[in-house]
Design a protein around this motif. Structure first.
Motif, PDB file in Angstrom:
ATOM      1  N   LEU A 249     -18.151  13.938  -6.103  1.00  0.00           N
ATOM      2  CA  LEU A 249     -16.567  13.915  -5.980  1.00  0.00           C
ATOM      3  C   LEU A 249     -16.067  13.103  -4.367  1.00  0.00           C
ATOM      4  O   LEU A 249     -16.264  13.014  -3.031  1.00  0.00           O
ATOM      5  CB  LEU A 249     -15.632  15.190  -5.813  1.00  0.00           C
ATOM      6  N   VAL A 250     -15.042  11.833  -4.654  1.00  0.00           N
ATOM      7  CA  VAL A 250     -14.440  10.979  -2.873  1.00  0.00           C
ATOM      8  C   VAL A 250     -13.641  12.201  -2.636  1.00  0.00           C
ATOM      9  O   VAL A 250     -13.051  13.537  -3.379  1.00  0.00           O
ATOM     10  CB  VAL A 250     -13.596   9.896  -4.217  1.00  0.00           C
ATOM     11  N   ARG A 251     -13.761  12.517  -1.409  1.00  0.00           N
ATOM     12  CA  ARG A 251     -12.861  13.323  -0.534  1.00  0.00           C
ATOM     13  C   ARG A 251     -12.152  12.764  -0.276  1.00  0.00           C
ATOM     14  O   ARG A 251     -11.094  13.656   0.408  1.00  0.00           O
ATOM     15  CB  ARG A 251     -14.205  13.793  -0.092  1.00  0.00           C
ATOM     16  N   MET A 252     -11.324  11.889  -0.713  1.00  0.00           N
ATOM     17  CA  MET A 252     -10.312  11.463   0.490  1.00  0.00           C
ATOM     18  C   MET A 252      -8.911  11.818  -0.617  1.00  0.00           C
ATOM     19  O   MET A 252      -8.880  11.296  -1.826  1.00  0.00           O
ATOM     20  CB  MET A 252     -10.144   9.474  -0.181  1.00  0.00           C
ATOM     21  N   PRO A 253      -7.468  11.854   0.219  1.00  0.00           N
ATOM     22  CA  PRO A 253      -6.486  12.147  -0.121  1.00  0.00           C
ATOM     23  C   PRO A 253      -5.893  11.218  -0.592  1.00  0.00           C
ATOM     24  O   PRO A 253      -6.221  10.161  -0.672  1.00  0.00           O
ATOM     25  CB  PRO A 253      -5.804  13.394   0.965  1.00  0.00           C
ATOM     26  N   LYS A 254      -5.052  11.477  -1.758  1.00  0.00           N
ATOM     27  CA  LYS A 254      -3.685  10.669  -2.608  1.00  0.00           C
ATOM     28  C   LYS A 254      -2.601  10.763  -1.862  1.00  0.00           C
ATOM     29  O   LYS A 254      -2.228  11.811  -0.669  1.00  0.00           O
ATOM     30  CB  LYS A 254      -3.601  10.818  -3.962  1.00  0.00           C
ATOM     31  N   LEU A 255      -1.596   9.823  -1.072  1.00  0.00           N
ATOM     32  CA  LEU A 255      -0.495   9.842  -0.559  1.00  0.00           C
ATOM     33  C   LEU A 255       0.732   9.325  -1.847  1.00  0.00           C
ATOM     34  O   LEU A 255       0.437   8.818  -2.935  1.00  0.00           O
ATOM     35  CB  LEU A 255      -0.400   8.401   0.542  1.00  0.00           C
ATOM     36  N   HIS A 256       1.774  10.351  -1.399  1.00  0.00           N
ATOM     37  CA  HIS A 256       3.008  10.490  -2.283  1.00  0.00           C
ATOM     38  C   HIS A 256       3.720  10.580  -1.869  1.00  0.00           C
ATOM     39  O   HIS A 256       4.181  11.574  -0.164  1.00  0.00           O
ATOM     40  CB  HIS A 256       2.537  11.440  -3.233  1.00  0.00           C
ATOM     41  N   PHE A 257       5.388  10.438  -2.641  1.00  0.00           N
ATOM     42  CA  PHE A 257       6.622   9.783  -1.205  1.00  0.00           C
ATOM     43  C   PHE A 257       7.133  11.471  -2.265  1.00  0.00           C
ATOM     44  O   PHE A 257       6.656  11.416  -3.490  1.00  0.00           O
ATOM     45  CB  PHE A 257       7.372   8.923  -1.848  1.00  0.00           C
ATOM     46  N   TYR A 258       7.897  12.221  -1.380  1.00  0.00           N
ATOM     47  CA  TYR A 258       8.444  13.369  -2.368  1.00  0.00           C
ATOM     48  C   TYR A 258      10.022  12.693  -2.783  1.00  0.00           C
ATOM     49  O   TYR A 258      10.249  13.556  -3.769  1.00  0.00           O
ATOM     50  CB  TYR A 258       9.098  14.139  -0.864  1.00  0.00           C
ATOM     51  N   ASP A 259      10.165  11.531  -2.603  1.00  0.00           N
ATOM     52  CA  ASP A 259      11.821  10.947  -3.325  1.00  0.00           C
ATOM     53  C   ASP A 259      11.618   9.569  -3.529  1.00  0.00           C
ATOM     54  O   ASP A 259      10.763   8.511  -3.016  1.00  0.00           O
ATOM     55  CB  ASP A 259      12.424  11.087  -2.115  1.00  0.00           C
ATOM     56  N   THR A 260      10.858   8.990  -5.333  1.00  0.00           N
ATOM     57  CA  THR A 260      10.815   7.967  -5.274  1.00  0.00           C
ATOM     58  C   THR A 260      11.683   6.789  -4.923  1.00  0.00           C
ATOM     59  O   THR A 260      11.568   5.485  -4.944  1.00  0.00           O
ATOM     60  CB  THR A 260      10.362   8.064  -6.830  1.00  0.00           C
ATOM     61  N   GLY A 261      13.267   7.373  -4.498  1.00  0.00           N
ATOM     62  CA  GLY A 261      13.699   6.373  -4.047  1.00  0.00           C
ATOM     63  C   GLY A 261      13.887   5.541  -2.829  1.00  0.00           C
ATOM     64  O   GLY A 261      14.174   4.561  -2.859  1.00  0.00           O
ATOM     65  N   VAL A 262      13.268   6.508  -2.169  1.00  0.00           N
ATOM     66  CA  VAL A 262      12.751   5.743  -1.136  1.00  0.00           C
ATOM     67  C   VAL A 262      11.887   5.210  -0.733  1.00  0.00           C
ATOM     68  O   VAL A 262      11.663   4.137  -0.049  1.00  0.00           O
ATOM     69  CB  VAL A 262      12.568   7.822   0.042  1.00  0.00           C
ATOM     70  N   ALA A 263      10.978   5.629  -1.616  1.00  0.00           N
ATOM     71  CA  ALA A 263      10.032   4.487  -1.564  1.00  0.00           C
ATOM     72  C   ALA A 263       9.867   3.310  -2.501  1.00  0.00           C
ATOM     73  O   ALA A 263       9.638   2.264  -2.604  1.00  0.00           O
ATOM     74  CB  ALA A 263       8.923   4.925  -3.138  1.00  0.00           C
ATOM     75  N   CYS A 264      11.100   3.274  -3.202  1.00  0.00           N
ATOM     76  CA  CYS A 264      11.668   2.636  -3.813  1.00  0.00           C
ATOM     77  C   CYS A 264      12.358   1.061  -2.822  1.00  0.00           C
ATOM     78  O   CYS A 264      11.941   0.164  -2.840  1.00  0.00           O
ATOM     79  CB  CYS A 264      12.369   2.220  -4.995  1.00  0.00           C
ATOM     80  N   TRP A 265      12.955   1.852  -2.254  1.00  0.00           N
ATOM     81  CA  TRP A 265      13.429   1.584  -1.099  1.00  0.00           C
ATOM     82  C   TRP A 265      12.498   0.434  -0.128  1.00  0.00           C
ATOM     83  O   TRP A 265      12.906  -0.639  -0.326  1.00  0.00           O
ATOM     84  CB  TRP A 265      14.733   1.868  -0.615  1.00  0.00           C
ATOM     85  N   LEU A 266      11.504   1.054   0.141  1.00  0.00           N
ATOM     86  CA  LEU A 266      10.976   0.408   1.103  1.00  0.00           C
ATOM     87  C   LEU A 266      10.436  -0.350   0.911  1.00  0.00           C
ATOM     88  O   LEU A 266       9.340  -1.692   0.709  1.00  0.00           O
ATOM     89  CB  LEU A 266      10.147   1.594   2.070  1.00  0.00           C
ATOM     90  N   LEU A 267       9.656  -0.349  -0.627  1.00  0.00           N
ATOM     91  CA  LEU A 267       9.075  -1.901  -1.662  1.00  0.00           C
ATOM     92  C   LEU A 267      10.008  -2.832  -1.626  1.00  0.00           C
ATOM     93  O   LEU A 267       9.565  -3.989  -2.790  1.00  0.00           O
ATOM     94  CB  LEU A 267       8.489  -1.422  -2.597  1.00  0.00           C
ATOM     95  N   GLY A 268      11.364  -2.991  -1.485  1.00  0.00           N
ATOM     96  CA  GLY A 268      12.542  -3.596  -2.143  1.00  0.00           C
ATOM     97  C   GLY A 268      12.810  -4.093  -3.281  1.00  0.00           C
ATOM     98  O   GLY A 268      13.517  -5.201  -3.306  1.00  0.00           O
ATOM     99  N   ILE A 269      13.037  -2.735  -3.731  1.00  0.00           N
ATOM    100  CA  ILE A 269      12.955  -2.430  -5.341  1.00  0.00           C
ATOM    101  C   ILE A 269      14.144  -2.458  -5.375  1.00  0.00           C
ATOM    102  O   ILE A 269      14.684  -0.930  -4.970  1.00  0.00           O
ATOM    103  CB  ILE A 269      12.750  -1.826  -6.094  1.00  0.00           C
ATOM    104  N   ARG A 270      15.727  -2.265  -6.158  1.00  0.00           N
ATOM    105  CA  ARG A 270      16.786  -2.205  -5.802  1.00  0.00           C
ATOM    106  C   ARG A 270      17.688  -2.054  -6.926  1.00  0.00           C
ATOM    107  O   ARG A 270      18.788  -1.603  -6.949  1.00  0.00           O
ATOM    108  CB  ARG A 270      17.691  -3.557  -4.970  1.00  0.00           C
ATOM    109  N   THR A 271      16.811  -2.797  -8.388  1.00  0.00           N
ATOM    110  CA  THR A 271      17.996  -2.867  -9.526  1.00  0.00           C
ATOM    111  C   THR A 271      16.044  -2.312 -10.518  1.00  0.00           C
ATOM    112  O   THR A 271      15.097  -2.479 -10.049  1.00  0.00           O
ATOM    113  CB  THR A 271      18.675  -3.634 -10.103  1.00  0.00           C
ATOM    114  N   PRO A 272      17.020  -0.685 -11.566  1.00  0.00           N
ATOM    115  CA  PRO A 272      15.983  -1.045 -12.633  1.00  0.00           C
ATOM    116  C   PRO A 272      15.670  -1.574 -13.136  1.00  0.00           C
ATOM    117  O   PRO A 272      14.422  -1.818 -13.383  1.00  0.00           O
ATOM    118  CB  PRO A 272      16.846   0.281 -13.560  1.00  0.00           C
ATOM    119  N   GLU A 273      15.920  -2.973 -13.301  1.00  0.00           N
ATOM    120  CA  GLU A 273      15.085  -3.998 -14.010  1.00  0.00           C
ATOM    121  C   GLU A 273      14.338  -4.507 -12.951  1.00  0.00           C
ATOM    122  O   GLU A 273      12.758  -4.707 -13.753  1.00  0.00           O
ATOM    123  CB  GLU A 273      15.692  -5.130 -14.529  1.00  0.00           C
TER     124      GLU A 273
END
Length: 392
Positions: A249-273
């Motif tokens: 088995l691969v032992r590496m953890p996965k990374l998740h944001f608690y809030d996808t709004g924060v993740a989207c903002w950090l990625l420069g995503i500003r609109t649903p489109e």
């Protein structure tokens, strides 16, 4: 608009049994509002106020003497030494529900609580809104990309704010104030770049070496900064599932944001489109599903995992429950297809020897619930109704 939080009954129950209740969670997750609603007979005092903080720090006994019958003390980690004095008051008068403590920095607060209030306080966690809670506000987002973009911070829905505008201010405030409080981060510009790189890895295996290299910092620094994000409830690491079966088995953890709004903002995503055609849309959706399960009580590393073996077989989420395992795959695609169940069905065969009951699920971006003989397909907008069935 004040809505009932799902945690409210547990908070009331804890206060009926424990002399103190400690409520942790990210800043602006609604801790103060929740405590004001549940404990409306308690005085409210915030240690964010410099004058109040100075009084509590310089004269803790005199400060606590004001609240002989108890109080809600907000952001208590700002004066951690106060807890030592609170310990004596609790031992002298262990009335249930007398003291309600809140804090935004998980590690700093828990260290102080462990040292001073062990066995005297219940510990609860309030995260940003789950989908079930968002739906209690007027005019909640109803389309998947709008939901992912908005995230779950209550102020956005309470005041009908543009998510990107509010999150810009929130993240700037977090970096300027909270990061300096939690750790000695000298280069805040580099730290924000680090946050953006983490957002680009949400829902993916976490490679510390790659993350550090891309940010231009050492691996120990990258790990320390990631701990800062965990401490302040921005991200969580989802450990790999371990089995007694003879699998590599691969032992590496996965990374998740608690809030996808924060993740989207950090990625420069500003609109649903923008989000609709973004290459990380599937990973963002996976983090949304994972965080929904966590918000319903599952604990990463203690009942919630991911699975991946070295042959490339993987499933996004493994939920341990009394009846067995729930394997959950996430697919942002809107069209239902039996192929969406391929991954959990395949992993179920791998785990069948070690685990008697293994159920397969897919949470997908479409609209139709399908219960098949070999698995269940759950549309995203019905997922909050089905989390308890998964054991979350």
């Amino acid at each position: 608009m004040v809505v009932e939080r799902d945690l409210a009954p547990k908070l009331r129950q804890a206060a009926s049994k424990w002399p103190a209740v400690t409520l942790t969670g990210p800043r602006q997750s609604g801790k103060t509002t929740l405590c004001s609603a549940v404990f409306d007979d308690h005085p409210m005092v915030s240690l964010e106020d410099p004058d109040v903080r100075a009084f509590a720090s310089e004269d803790p006994r005199g400060f606590l003497r004001q609240w002989r019958h108890g109080a809600v003390i907000d952001e208590v980690q700002r004066v951690p030494e106060l807890l030592s004095y609170l310990q004596g008051l609790i031992d002298a008068g262990p009335t249930p529900g007398r003291w309600i403590l809140t804090g935004s920095h998980n590690l700093a607060l828990l260290e102080s609580v462990t040292q001073s209030l062990a066995g005297r306080t219940a510990l609860l966690r309030l995260l940003p809104l789950a989908r079930s809670e968002v739906l209690r506000f007027e005019n909640p987002p109803l389309q998947l990309d709008e939901v992912l973009l908005a995230g779950g911070y209550p102020r956005i829905f309470d005041r009908a704010l543009n998510p990107s505008d509010w999150l810009a201010s929130y993240i700037a405030t977090y970096i300027e104030r909270d990061v300096r409080t939690i750790a000695n981060v000298g280069d805040l510009v580099a730290f924000q770049r680090f946050m953006g790189l983490c957002a680009g890895r949400t829902g993916q295996l976490l490679n510390y070496s790659s993350l550090a290299s891309d940010c231009g910092v050492s691996q120990p620094t990258a790990k320390a900064w990631l701990s800062v994000l965990e401490t302040s409830f921005v991200v969580f690491r989802l450990p790999a599932f371990h089995t007694n079966a003879r699998k590599r088995l691969v032992r590496m953890p996965k990374l998740h944001f608690y809030d996808t709004g924060v993740a989207c903002w950090l990625l420069g995503i500003r609109t649903p489109e923008q989000l609709q055609f973004h290459p990380l849309r599937g990973s963002i959706f996976e983090s949304w599903v994972a965080s929904e399960i966590v918000k319903h009580g599952a604990d990463p590393g203690h009942g919630l995992y991911h699975y991946r073996d070295r042959a490339g077989n993987e499933v996004d989420l493994v939920v341990e429950r009394p009846a067995g395992l729930a394997l959950v795959e996430t697919k942002a695609a809107a069209t239902p297809s039996s192929r969406l169940l391929d991954a959990p069905r395949r992993i179920r065969r791998h785990l069948a020897e070690a685990h008697r009951n293994v159920d397969a699920y897919v949470v997908y971006g479409g609209d139709e619930m399908q219960r098949r003989s070999d698995g269940t397909m759950i549309p995203w907008h019905e997922f909050h109704k089905n989390v308890p069935a998964l054991g979350g």
